[in-house]
Design an enzyme around this catalytic site. Structure first.
Site: not given
Ligand code: TRP
Ligand code: ZN
Length: 862
Positions: A122, A302, A298-299, A262, A264-265
């Site tokens: 992402e 998602h 949070h994750e 932080g 990633m989901e």
């Molecule tokens: N989707 C992730 C979140 O909000 C956000 C995220 C994690 C992200 N790593 C990233 C977005 C790198 C952009 C690039 O939990």
């Molecule tokens: Zn998120």
């Protein structure tokens, strides 16, 4: 670096082709990883459009269409895509490429974190792994075969279920994963490494047993226990609150040290910054514990709001992020004090999101124009996005909100949809018209509500006139009236006792009068209970009225907010007139607060002054140094005026904390209050011993850090010695060394620039590690306003130098760190000119990344 042009929401078109299934074979190697990508593709509708696959920073080895290897004349390769033509409507396309994970310092796509391989796709990172339709509305079933050395990489992980594994020649092995849920490629993940594994299970509401696995660096197993407990609580909460059950048989989390954000989901395989997984009492603070629980939640949330129902395009990012932040905030409020949780959410909004929304990168929660998508993972999309969802919750009520969520999942499960789709589901399920409410998605800037009151003793009516205004900008010439829920309390005196009535009004016009009858006496109004809307208010209330709210409002947010309003008015006066006499009633008020029997964590919040950023946001043409002095003056006034009560409270909390039958909540609350008292007392010479004592006696990171931050903030003589001890104790613990660098950068001393230079030369410092870079550079720019904003301009120059270096190493991190500089326009000269000078310097960098370019162009165009 490729310079591209902006994309627009208005230009959205569905994809010309779709991919039903994708089989990836990844043969891992530090610098020469080979990726074979076999896709079954079909044309969508009747057209002769060419097939364009996104791809960058990789070497194309071959393209095969239905078993025919294409010659280079049969496709066109550019720096960020490959284009080919075919008459087939359904076909198999196999693309082989080679990538270089070891030299990927941007941490997008496939990279190495320490000795492990991992991915971050992402928003648009998959195109660095293979050629593909890198857009969220192309959803496919992924099968992933990973091949690697079995000694170095015993664990080979990807999304879904493990379907095959085995040994290969040359000490290699392979594992194949299959994810039955079609997904966009931004949710793809791959991890390979040697880890310690914390395993557990969760039995879902329909009695399915789910394997829970958390992978951490060797030796850190015990530090994953809090994360595991948080995961189980999150799973339970989502079943109870929204009826949402987990869908796969396994849920994996991997903690890595090198990560841009932080966490990633990715479906079934979350990748986390180790900062949001690892904790024990010695190395993590109470707020670290809180944040780990919130990010894990949070994750996990998602999985439904983001993965099962995903975004049609990246302009819809708030569809998943605003909603998921709202869900994690509600979860945290349920797990802890809801009042304190809400106050902390609002602080973030006011100190950072409001500034973003007033600055050059201001955008609606659903942006309309994007150059670099990574620049839109913002406080606006996340935090203001969550406030918009919260307003819906307020307008619809809890039960209708739940019906709306149920309908949303029923309609859109397995699909890639828009913010409008979400609002329509909410509207259809509740029967409430939300047409006007949708404007929150297209208007930027923080609205201001101007308030005037009219009391009519004859009619016994109290009327309130509310006027809303949204900021006018170049792209937003005539903002429309928004639909704003405003919760209020009307407080009246009736023989000694206070009487409080609660109301919610819906402001929909630009100006509207609301009349309340049955008021013999003029009530005191407490506005925006629970902070019911993300707005600013323009409303003069007397100190007397604010004191009434502080003591009598039912809503704890209102009690806290009235105190903040009072403190802010003193800060404003001190900023403009340094010899302003602070009213001594403040001391009486604080004495009452200290003596109250409220939750100590809430009292602690009441005693915290508005931050530098919050104050800066309230004042035009800010002289930053005057704000810093105002905060110092107000702090000293309170410290001197309340020396004894603060000391008594500190000792009282310490005594309470000796009791070993306290709950976790009681321990954290009392520590929080004790540490606020310490912060007030620390600048008084007769009490610096308390700081020394606390540091020497501390048996937990919360107390150690509180003591050190007092030493840094007041430049106490013992700072250097304490930091040396701290460093030698923690040099092998990366997450604690991040705190070491942050504390070092927060030292309020003229010597700071020399120290910053030494710190960047420290053998443990590296710009390649985002946590480390942020801990030093970010902490200096955000937590040390006195020297960041020094009129010599050295602070700005230091930041710009580091951003210039990061531009090529890690554009995402560079782009996040530039935030304080692009807000130059809200400061007075010479600061403004000095900040601008650094921005111009950065704009002239060779190889400027799109990330920085977008922000520099926006800020310098003003
Ligand atoms: N989707 C992730 C979140 O909000 C956000 C995220 C994690 C992200 N790593 C990233 C977005 C790198 C952009 C690039 O939990
Ligand atoms: Zn998120």
């Amino acid at each position: 670096m490729t310079q591209s042009t902006s994309r627009f929401l208005a230009d959205y078109k569905p994809a010309f082709y779709t991919v039903h299934s994708i089989k990836l074979t990844v043969e891992l190697d530090d610098t020469q990883t080979q990726v074979t990508n076999e896709m079954s593709v079909s044309r969508q509708g009747e057209h002769n459009e060419p097939l364009v696959l996104d791809g960058e920073q990789q070497t194309l080895l071959s393209i095969t269409l239905n078993n025919n290897k294409l010659s280079p004349e049969q496709y066109t390769l550019s720096e960020n895509n490959v284009t080919l033509n075919t008459n087939e409507d359904s076909f198999t396309l196999t693309i082989v490429t080679q990538i270089d994970p070891e030299n990927n310092t941007s941490l997008e796509g496939l990279f190495k974190s320490g000795n492990a391989f991992c991915t971050q796709c992402e928003a648009e990172g998959f195109r660095r792994i293979s050629y593909y339709f890198d857009r969220p509305d192309v959803m496919s079933v992924f099968t992933t075969k990973i091949i690697a050395d079995k000694t170095l990489y015993p664990y080979l992980l990807s999304n879904g279920n493990k379907i095959e594994e085995g040994a290969l020649d040359n000490n290699k092995h392979f594992v194949t994963w299959h994810d039955p849920f079609p997904k966009p490629c931004y949710l793809f993940a791959l991890v390979a490494g040697d880890f310690d594994l914390l395993a557990d299970t969760f039995t879902t509401c329909s009695n399915r047993k789910v394997a829970l696995e958390i992978f951490v660096d060797k030796g850190n197993l015990h530090k994953a226990e809090h994360a595991m407990a948080s995961l189980k609580k999150s799973m339970q909460w989502d079943e109870e609150t929204f009826g949402l059950e987990y869908d796969l048989d396994i849920y994996m989390i991997v903690a890595v040290d090198f990560f841009n954000m932080g966490a990633m989901e990715n479906k079934g395989l979350n990748v986390f910054n180790s900062k949001y997984v690892l904790a024990d009492k010695n190395c993590a603070t109470d707020s670290d514990y809180f944040n780990i629980e919130a990010v894990i939640a949070h994750e996990y949330f998602h999985n439904w709001t983001g993965n099962r129902v995903t975004c049609r395009d990246w302009f819809q990012l708030s569809l998943k992020e605003g909603l998921t932040v709202f869900r994690d905030q509600q979860f945290s409020a349920d797990m802890h004090s809801s009042a304190v949780t809400r106050i902390q959410n609002v602080r973030v909004l006011r100190s950072q999101q409001f500034a973003e929304d007033a600055g050059p990168m201001s955008h609606p929660i659903r942006p309309e124009k994007v150059l670099e998508m990574n620049n839109f993972y913002t406080l606006t999309v996340y935090e203001k996005g969550a406030e918009v969802i919260r307003m819906l919750h307020t307008l619809l009520g809890k039960d209708n909100f739940r019906l709306g969520m149920d309908l949303y999942f029923k309609r859109f499960d397995g699909m890639a949809v828009t913010c409008d789709d979400f609002i329509n589901a909410m509207s259809d399920a509740s029967g409430k018209s939300l047409t006007q409410f949708k404007r929150w998605y297209s208007q930027s800037g923080t609205p201001t509500i101007s308030v005037s009151e009219h009391f009519d003793p004859e009619q016994a009516t109290y009327s309130l006139t509310l006027l809303q205004r949204s900021p006018v900008t170049k792209v937003q010439v005539a903002p429309d009236a928004l639909h704003i829920p405003i919760k209020i309390e009307l407080i009246t005196d009736s023989n000694e006792a206070k009487n409080v009535q609660e109301f919610m009004v819906e402001l929909t016009e630009e100006s509207q009068v609301f009349t309340f009858s049955g008021f013999e006496l003029k009530p005191t109004i407490a506005l925006l209970a629970d902070f019911s809307a993300p707005v600013k208010t323009d409303f003069e209330q007397t100190d007397e009225e604010l004191f009434t709210i502080i003591t009598s409002a039912k809503n704890s947010f209102c009690r806290w907010d009235a105190g903040q309003k009072l403190l802010m008015s003193y800060l404003k006066s001190l900023t403009l007139m340094p010899d302003f006499q602070i009213p001594t009633q403040l001391l009486t008020c604080f004495t009452d607060i200290l003596a109250s029997d409220e939750d100590p964590a809430f009292i602690a919040e009441q005693l915290i002054l508005p931050s530098f950023d919050e104050a800066a946001d309230m004042i035009d043409e800010v002289n930053p140094i005057a704000i810093v002095s105002a905060i110092e003056t107000l702090t000293l006034f309170i410290a001197q005026g309340l020396e004894q009560p603060l000391l008594d409270k500190l000792h009282y909390c310490k005594t309470i904390l000796q009791n070993n039958e306290l709950t976790e909540a009681e321990i954290t609350s009392n520590k929080a209050l004790k540490n606020i008292c310490l912060h007030y007392l620390a600048p008084l010479e007769q009490h610096t011993l308390l700081v020394e004592q606390q540091f020497d006696e501390s048996d937990n990171m919360t107390d150690s850090l509180a003591a050190l931050s007092c030493s840094a903030k007041y430049n106490l003589a013992i700072f250097t010695e304490q930091m040396q001890k701290f460093e030698s104790q923690w040099q092998d613990t990366a997450l604690v060394m991040d705190k070491y660098f942050s504390l070092s950068a927060s030292l309020v001393s003229e010597d700071i620039y020399r120290q910053l230079n030494n710190l960047t030369e420290h053998h443990l410092f590296s710009l390649k590690n985002p946590n480390r870079a942020r801990s030093l550079i970010g902490a200096f720019a955000m937590n040390n306003p006195k020297y960041f904003h020094h009129s010599s301009g050295q602070g700005y120059e230091f930041l710009a130098d580091k951003i210039a270096a990061l531009n090529t190493i890690n554009p995402q991190v560079a782009s996040r760190l530039i935030t304080p500089l692009i807000q130059f326009n809200s400061f007075a000269n010479p600061h403004k000119a000095l900040m601008k000078e650094q921005l111009v310097r950065l704009q002239n960098l060779p190889n400027l990344s799109n990330d920085l370019k977008e922000k520099l162009d926006a800020s310098l165009a003003i």
